[in-house]
Design a protein around this motif. Structure first.
Motif, PDB file in Angstrom:
ATOM      1  N   ARG A  54      -1.258   4.278  -3.353  1.00 39.64           N
ATOM      2  CA  ARG A  54      -0.133   4.512  -4.276  1.00 39.64           C
ATOM      3  C   ARG A  54      -0.017   3.351  -5.256  1.00 39.64           C
ATOM      4  O   ARG A  54       0.105   3.554  -6.466  1.00 39.64           O
ATOM      5  CB  ARG A  54       1.161   4.694  -3.492  1.00 39.64           C
TER       6      ARG A  54
ATOM      7  N   GLU B 135      -0.842   3.351  -9.438  1.00 39.33           N
ATOM      8  CA  GLU B 135       0.097   2.885 -10.472  1.00 39.33           C
ATOM      9  C   GLU B 135      -0.578   1.892 -11.414  1.00 39.33           C
ATOM     10  O   GLU B 135      -0.436   1.978 -12.640  1.00 39.33           O
ATOM     11  CB  GLU B 135       1.324   2.237  -9.825  1.00 39.33           C
TER      12      GLU B 135
ATOM     13  N   GLU C 158      -3.190   3.720 -13.650  1.00 44.07           N
ATOM     14  CA  GLU C 158      -2.543   4.468 -14.728  1.00 44.07           C
ATOM     15  C   GLU C 158      -2.010   3.533 -15.808  1.00 44.07           C
ATOM     16  O   GLU C 158      -2.108   3.838 -17.003  1.00 44.07           O
ATOM     17  CB  GLU C 158      -1.417   5.344 -14.176  1.00 44.07           C
ATOM     18  N   GLN C 159      -1.450   2.406 -15.418  1.00 42.13           N
ATOM     19  CA  GLN C 159      -0.964   1.432 -16.404  1.00 42.13           C
ATOM     20  C   GLN C 159      -2.105   0.922 -17.270  1.00 42.13           C
ATOM     21  O   GLN C 159      -1.959   0.785 -18.483  1.00 42.13           O
ATOM     22  CB  GLN C 159      -0.271   0.261 -15.711  1.00 42.13           C
TER      23      GLN C 159
END
Length: 197
Positions: free
Chosen positions: A69, A73, A76-77
């Motif tokens: 998870r 994140e 994706e950033q």
């Protein structure tokens, strides 16, 4: 001192322990560890671990989910950074996947591959990553940055290789770590989508 201070302290300690479990498993793997080993490493009681999960298997599964998870994140950033070209977005995405996996020891990845619940988490994340690559390819084609490639086909090829990486097949055939394999995959995909390819 407010009434919520002990609650906040407890939540902070729990988060510290959860992160500690993730870091321990990433560096040492988990198949050989007992709950006693984990508790000793984290300097907590086994009873404390049981407040986090009902068994070692559940503790491991939760830690693997937490790792992926947080990694997702950050991936994706990286891909969403301002000013990136479509090719740079794909490279940033796969390079960040590679960087995230570089934090995981071979022993951890071997243990994940051998433990069905953890392997399922890795597989779900791999499938989601392949879908995301497909979306990035479609955007690049739509904006004229990539040749008119079939995004679904390229994403399917990427997914197949990602699954091979996840199953440790690439490592056994080539000696590449998961991170190195993802870096090579990024280079191949972006070169193959180039308008000059």
């Amino acid at each position: 001192m407010t009434a919520t201070t002990p609650v906040r302290r407890g939540a902070a300690r729990r988060a510290e322990l959860e992160n500690g479990v993730v870091q321990l498993l990433l560096s040492d793997g988990f198949a050989h560890l007992t709950l006693d080993d984990i508790a000793a490493h984290l300097r907590c009681s086994k009873r404390t671990l049981y407040t986090m999960a009902g068994s070692k298997e559940q503790l491991v599964s939760a830690a693997v989910v937490r790792f992926f998870r947080a990694a997702t994140e950050r991936v994706e950033q990286a891909a969403a950074a301002e000013g990136l070209s479509p090719a740079a977005r794909i490279t940033a995405y796969l390079d960040t996947v590679a960087a995230e996996l570089a934090a995981a020891s071979p022993r951890f990845l071997d243990d994940v591959a051998s433990f069905a619940p953890a392997a399922e988490v890795y597989e779900r994340n791999t499938a989601a990553a392949a879908r995301r690559i497909g979306e990035l390819i479609e955007l690049g084609v739509a904006h004229g940055a990539f040749r008119d490639a079939h995004a679904g086909f390229v994403a399917d090829l990427v997914a197949a290789e990602m699954v091979r990486i996840q199953r440790r097949e690439v490592r056994s055939k080539t000696g590449l770590s998961d991170g190195e394999a993802y870096a090579e995959l990024a280079a191949l995909v972006t070169a193959g989508l180039s308008r000059s390819a």
